[in-house]
Design an enzyme around this catalytic site. Structure first.
Site, PDB file in Angstrom:
ATOM      1  N   ARG A 177     -13.741   0.513  -7.090  1.00 54.52           N
ATOM      2  CA  ARG A 177     -12.525   0.293  -7.891  1.00 54.52           C
ATOM      3  C   ARG A 177     -11.328   1.136  -7.472  1.00 54.52           C
ATOM      4  O   ARG A 177     -10.355   1.238  -8.198  1.00 54.52           O
ATOM      5  CB  ARG A 177     -12.837   0.480  -9.380  1.00 54.52           C
ATOM      6  CG  ARG A 177     -13.333   1.850  -9.711  1.00 54.52           C
ATOM      7  CD  ARG A 177     -14.068   1.838 -11.062  1.00 54.52           C
ATOM      8  NE  ARG A 177     -14.621   3.150 -11.289  1.00 54.52           N
ATOM      9  CZ  ARG A 177     -14.024   4.087 -12.020  1.00 54.52           C
ATOM     10  NH1 ARG A 177     -12.879   3.854 -12.601  1.00 54.52           N
ATOM     11  NH2 ARG A 177     -14.572   5.259 -12.167  1.00 54.52           N
ATOM     12  N   HIS A 178     -11.400   1.761  -6.299  1.00 52.56           N
ATOM     13  CA  HIS A 178     -10.252   2.501  -5.779  1.00 52.56           C
ATOM     14  C   HIS A 178      -9.798   1.953  -4.439  1.00 52.56           C
ATOM     15  O   HIS A 178     -10.623   1.626  -3.589  1.00 52.56           O
ATOM     16  CB  HIS A 178     -10.601   3.983  -5.586  1.00 52.56           C
ATOM     17  CG  HIS A 178     -10.743   4.726  -6.866  1.00 52.56           C
ATOM     18  ND1 HIS A 178     -11.945   4.912  -7.470  1.00 52.56           N
ATOM     19  CD2 HIS A 178      -9.804   5.302  -7.658  1.00 52.56           C
ATOM     20  CE1 HIS A 178     -11.760   5.583  -8.600  1.00 52.56           C
ATOM     21  NE2 HIS A 178     -10.470   5.836  -8.741  1.00 52.56           N
ATOM     22  N   GLU A 224     -10.739   1.939 -16.535  1.00 51.95           N
ATOM     23  CA  GLU A 224      -9.339   2.165 -16.911  1.00 51.95           C
ATOM     24  C   GLU A 224      -8.419   1.192 -16.186  1.00 51.95           C
ATOM     25  O   GLU A 224      -8.561   0.979 -14.990  1.00 51.95           O
ATOM     26  CB  GLU A 224      -8.961   3.606 -16.530  1.00 51.95           C
ATOM     27  CG  GLU A 224      -7.513   3.938 -16.788  1.00 51.95           C
ATOM     28  CD  GLU A 224      -7.051   5.159 -15.996  1.00 51.95           C
ATOM     29  OE1 GLU A 224      -7.755   6.182 -15.994  1.00 51.95           O
ATOM     30  OE2 GLU A 224      -5.968   5.075 -15.384  1.00 51.95           O
ATOM     31  N   GLU A 274      -6.548   9.569  -1.842  1.00 51.97           N
ATOM     32  CA  GLU A 274      -7.796  10.006  -2.448  1.00 51.97           C
ATOM     33  C   GLU A 274      -8.947   9.606  -1.547  1.00 51.97           C
ATOM     34  O   GLU A 274      -8.914   8.546  -0.939  1.00 51.97           O
ATOM     35  CB  GLU A 274      -7.954   9.344  -3.816  1.00 51.97           C
ATOM     36  CG  GLU A 274      -6.867   9.768  -4.760  1.00 51.97           C
ATOM     37  CD  GLU A 274      -6.642   8.785  -5.896  1.00 51.97           C
ATOM     38  OE1 GLU A 274      -6.483   9.252  -7.014  1.00 51.97           O
ATOM     39  OE2 GLU A 274      -6.618   7.568  -5.653  1.00 51.97           O
ATOM     40  N   ARG A 302      -2.285   6.279  -2.193  1.00 49.40           N
ATOM     41  CA  ARG A 302      -3.011   7.473  -2.651  1.00 49.40           C
ATOM     42  C   ARG A 302      -4.056   7.861  -1.624  1.00 49.40           C
ATOM     43  O   ARG A 302      -4.922   7.056  -1.287  1.00 49.40           O
ATOM     44  CB  ARG A 302      -3.642   7.205  -4.000  1.00 49.40           C
ATOM     45  CG  ARG A 302      -2.565   6.816  -5.006  1.00 49.40           C
ATOM     46  CD  ARG A 302      -3.018   6.831  -6.419  1.00 49.40           C
ATOM     47  NE  ARG A 302      -1.858   6.548  -7.272  1.00 49.40           N
ATOM     48  CZ  ARG A 302      -1.809   6.728  -8.566  1.00 49.40           C
ATOM     49  NH1 ARG A 302      -2.862   7.189  -9.199  1.00 49.40           N
ATOM     50  NH2 ARG A 302      -0.707   6.456  -9.248  1.00 49.40           N
ATOM     51  N   ARG A 328      -6.850  -3.971 -10.345  1.00 43.97           N
ATOM     52  CA  ARG A 328      -7.859  -3.786 -11.400  1.00 43.97           C
ATOM     53  C   ARG A 328      -7.731  -4.863 -12.463  1.00 43.97           C
ATOM     54  O   ARG A 328      -8.726  -5.287 -13.052  1.00 43.97           O
ATOM     55  CB  ARG A 328      -7.723  -2.408 -12.035  1.00 43.97           C
ATOM     56  CG  ARG A 328      -8.162  -1.335 -11.070  1.00 43.97           C
ATOM     57  CD  ARG A 328      -8.534  -0.094 -11.814  1.00 43.97           C
ATOM     58  NE  ARG A 328      -8.872   0.962 -10.887  1.00 43.97           N
ATOM     59  CZ  ARG A 328      -9.065   2.210 -11.246  1.00 43.97           C
ATOM     60  NH1 ARG A 328      -8.937   2.559 -12.508  1.00 43.97           N
ATOM     61  NH2 ARG A 328      -9.393   3.112 -10.344  1.00 43.97           N
ATOM     62  N   SER A 378      -2.357   3.771 -17.413  1.00 41.66           N
ATOM     63  CA  SER A 378      -2.018   5.082 -17.995  1.00 41.66           C
ATOM     64  C   SER A 378      -0.564   5.043 -18.401  1.00 41.66           C
ATOM     65  O   SER A 378       0.255   4.442 -17.691  1.00 41.66           O
ATOM     66  CB  SER A 378      -2.139   6.201 -16.970  1.00 41.66           C
ATOM     67  OG  SER A 378      -3.459   6.515 -16.737  1.00 41.66           O
TER      68      SER A 378
HETATM   69  P1  AMO Z   1      -2.266   6.458 -12.890  1.00 42.93           P
HETATM   70  O1  AMO Z   1      -2.383   7.436 -11.777  1.00 42.93           O
HETATM   71  O2  AMO Z   1      -3.302   6.538 -13.973  1.00 42.93           O
HETATM   72  O3  AMO Z   1      -0.870   6.623 -13.631  1.00 42.93           O
HETATM   73  O4  AMO Z   1      -2.223   4.996 -12.297  1.00 42.93           O
HETATM   74  C1  AMO Z   1      -1.985   3.878 -13.141  1.00 42.93           C
HETATM   75  C2  AMO Z   1      -2.990   2.788 -12.884  1.00 42.93           C
HETATM   76  O5  AMO Z   1      -2.959   2.383 -11.513  1.00 42.93           O
HETATM   77  C3  AMO Z   1      -4.255   2.008 -11.083  1.00 42.93           C
HETATM   78  N1  AMO Z   1      -4.661   2.859  -9.950  1.00 42.93           N
HETATM   79  C4  AMO Z   1      -5.393   2.457  -8.900  1.00 42.93           C
HETATM   80  N2  AMO Z   1      -5.940   1.270  -8.597  1.00 42.93           N
HETATM   81  C5  AMO Z   1      -6.639   1.175  -7.459  1.00 42.93           C
HETATM   82  N3  AMO Z   1      -6.837   2.190  -6.594  1.00 42.93           N
HETATM   83  C6  AMO Z   1      -6.304   3.421  -6.852  1.00 42.93           C
HETATM   84  N4  AMO Z   1      -6.497   4.428  -5.991  1.00 42.93           N
HETATM   85  C7  AMO Z   1      -5.549   3.588  -8.048  1.00 42.93           C
HETATM   86  N5  AMO Z   1      -4.915   4.618  -8.622  1.00 42.93           N
HETATM   87  C8  AMO Z   1      -4.378   4.152  -9.758  1.00 42.93           C
HETATM   88  C9  AMO Z   1      -5.187   2.200 -12.269  1.00 42.93           C
HETATM   89  C10 AMO Z   1      -4.435   3.190 -13.125  1.00 42.93           C
HETATM   90  O6  AMO Z   1      -4.780   3.073 -14.486  1.00 42.93           O
HETATM   91  N6  AMO Z   1       2.675   7.353 -13.232  1.00 42.93           N
HETATM   92  C11 AMO Z   1       1.494   6.981 -13.996  1.00 42.93           C
HETATM   93  C12 AMO Z   1       1.744   5.770 -14.857  1.00 42.93           C
HETATM   94  C13 AMO Z   1       2.698   6.021 -16.004  1.00 42.93           C
HETATM   95  O7  AMO Z   1       2.512   7.003 -16.738  1.00 42.93           O
HETATM   96  O8  AMO Z   1       3.619   5.224 -16.172  1.00 42.93           O
HETATM   97  C14 AMO Z   1       0.357   6.694 -13.007  1.00 42.93           C
HETATM   98  O9  AMO Z   1       0.542   6.458 -11.848  1.00 42.93           O
HETATM   99  O10 AMO Z   1      -5.319   0.945 -12.923  1.00 42.93           O
END
Ligand code: AMO
Ligand code: ATP
Length: 434
Positions: free
Chosen positions: A219-220, A357, A213, A211, A408, A360
């Protein structure tokens, strides 16, 4: 290495060859000690200067800390030794001499900042409490796999180089693929859905997600490990049951198999396995409870995403893992199905640790026409996702699933204050190497 004995297995009366790193050197004059460390623990090696061969003593005492050595000798009981036994060496061989200037001190006597530790992970993971995080991480992944298998899932691996994004064109790392534009995948979402329509029906994947981002938060990550689940013929409630099962199993695995590691982290006493039946709050209840805490400057209204302070306030209020259900449709992605009776509400859910979180998920839109409509509403071109939508024309069962952030899970389980602690070689905005 032929016939080496691990430090922890050295038994009085045996003659052993132990291989490892020089952890500490204590020269007391007539007597000197090397503490040799391997993956099993540490053992003392005794050098009595007047009674031993000069060359042997010289090799033993000239060695620098963190050099790799093999020591052969008799194991003797010695109550003053740290582990109650010591080796009286006949032979010591230096396999790899360490530079006297170490970038960080693996004995932990001198603290190092996180960036220094991440630059020198090899040395950093010689520390028991750091190694423990990764032993526990491995146990979590093992338990999670086992839980998925007992839920009847098949493990899959889907591509990480993709032609189109998963959840929209944003936040992707573009790459060049033989002259064509491609991206690093941000989620196995579309692929895992395609597989529930296949003969597999119920699948899981543990793999990297990417990602772009611009977050720079504790936490990212820009490369994270996603633990994904997807199953045919279940709804969001069934997906939440599976989520709870997998997360609780991870805690149980660690409680059962990682006592030493928990001790190294100082967590053995306080570690508890969360109870099943996590509370399920609706989004409406969640925003009301957050507003009632008075922690936010502005009251949340329907349709708002939950800000970090809001998540925290609610987490403190609930005090355990919990789900937030019935999110507004408008803030959930196109592949999440709307509530049958009210299309303002979605079947999407999040699973929360009190501090953040973790997951999702939701029930998916499996009806072709609705799915294509959803793409358009989200401003995406369904044509570009033809490989995905087309399969919904050939018999796609109702299905649901979720994605759990692996780091996480490790971070919240162990109370780590930075997600980078849970990754060997984290990728963040500044860090591309090592
Ligand atoms: P989402 O984007 O909420 O959902 O991602 C799911 C979980 O992945 C973790 N996460 C991350 N951890 C660390 N760094 C990041 N940049 C990061 N981004 C996400 C989080 C988050 O809750 N396709 C949907 C899932 C689904 O519906 O099955 C998805 O990707 O713990
Ligand atoms: P010197 O007279 O030069 O100090 P020495 O050979 O007389 O050396 P000792 O008096 O036996 O040494 O021990 C020095 C220190 O090392 C003491 O504090 C003793 O408790 C400790 N010691 C001795 N042998 C061991 C051992 N096998 N393991 C751990 N500590 C030891």
């Amino acid at each position: 290495m032929e016939s080496r004995t691990h430090a922890a297995d050295a038994t009085p009366g045996d003659t052993v060859t132990v291989a490892g790193w020089v952890h500490e050197i204590r020269d007391l004059g007539g007597i000197a000690f090397l503490i040799v460390r391997d993956s099993s623990g540490k053992i003392q090696v005794k050098f009595e200067k007047d009674e031993m061969d000069d060359d042997l003593v010289e090799t033993g005492l000239d060695v620098q800390r963190e050099s790799v050595v093999t020591v052969t000798g008799a194991v003797e009981e010695e109550e003053r030794a740290p582990t109650g036994v010591e080796i009286v060496p006949d032979e010591i061989e230096v396999l790899s001499a360490a530079d006297p200037e170490l970038p960080l001190d693996p004995s932990g006597k001198v603290d190092a900042e996180l960036p220094t530790r991440l630059d020198n992970r090899t040395l950093d993971l010689r520390k028991e409490e750091v190694k423990a995080i990764f032993e526990i991480r491995a146990e979590i992944l093992r338990s999670v796999r086992e839980a998925f298998r007992s839920l009847g899932c098949t493990e899959i691996n889907t591509p990480k180089i993709v032609a189109t994004g998963t959840e929209g064109g944003t936040e992707l790392f573009p790459i060049t693929y033989f002259g064509r534009e491609a991206f690093m995948n941000q989620s196995p979402q579309l692929f895992k859905q395609l597989m529930v329509g296949s003969g597999l029906e119920r699948v899981f994947e543990i793999g990297p997600i990417f990602r772009a981002e611009e977050h720079n938060t504790p936490r990212h990550l820009n490369e994270a490990t996603s633990i994904d689940f997807e199953s045919a013929f279940i709804d969001e409630s069934g997906a939440m049951d599976a989520c709870e099962e997998v997360v609780v199993s991870a805690y149980e695995g660690v409680a059962e198999n990682c006592q030493e590691e928990l001790e190294a982290l100082g967590l053995a006493e306080e570690f508890t396995v969360p109870e099943r039946d996590f509370p399920r709050l609706t989004y409406q209840e969640a925003i009301e409870r957050i507003n009632a805490t008075g922690e936010l400057d502005e009251q949340l209204v329907w349709g708002d995403d939950l800000p970090t302070e809001g998540e925290r306030a609610l987490g403190d209020d609930v005090g355990q893992h919990y789900f937030i259900t019935e999110w507004p449709s408008e803030i959930k992605p196109f592949y999440i199905k709307d509530n049958e009776d009210d299309d303002e509400l979605s079947t999407g859910f999040d699973m929360m640790h009190p501090s953040m979180e973790l997951v999702s998920g939701g029930q998916r839109e499996h009806r072709y026409d609705h799915l294509v409509e959803g793409f358009e509403q989200q401003g995406l071109d369904p044509e570009q996702f033809d490989y995905y939508t087309k399969m919904f024309k050939y018999g796609m069962p109702p299905h649901a699933g979720w994605g759990l952030g692996g780091e996480r899970l490790v971070m919240t389980m162990l109370g780590l204050d930075n997600i980078r602690e849970a990754v060997l070689f984290p990728r963040d905005r500044q860090r591309l190497s090592p």
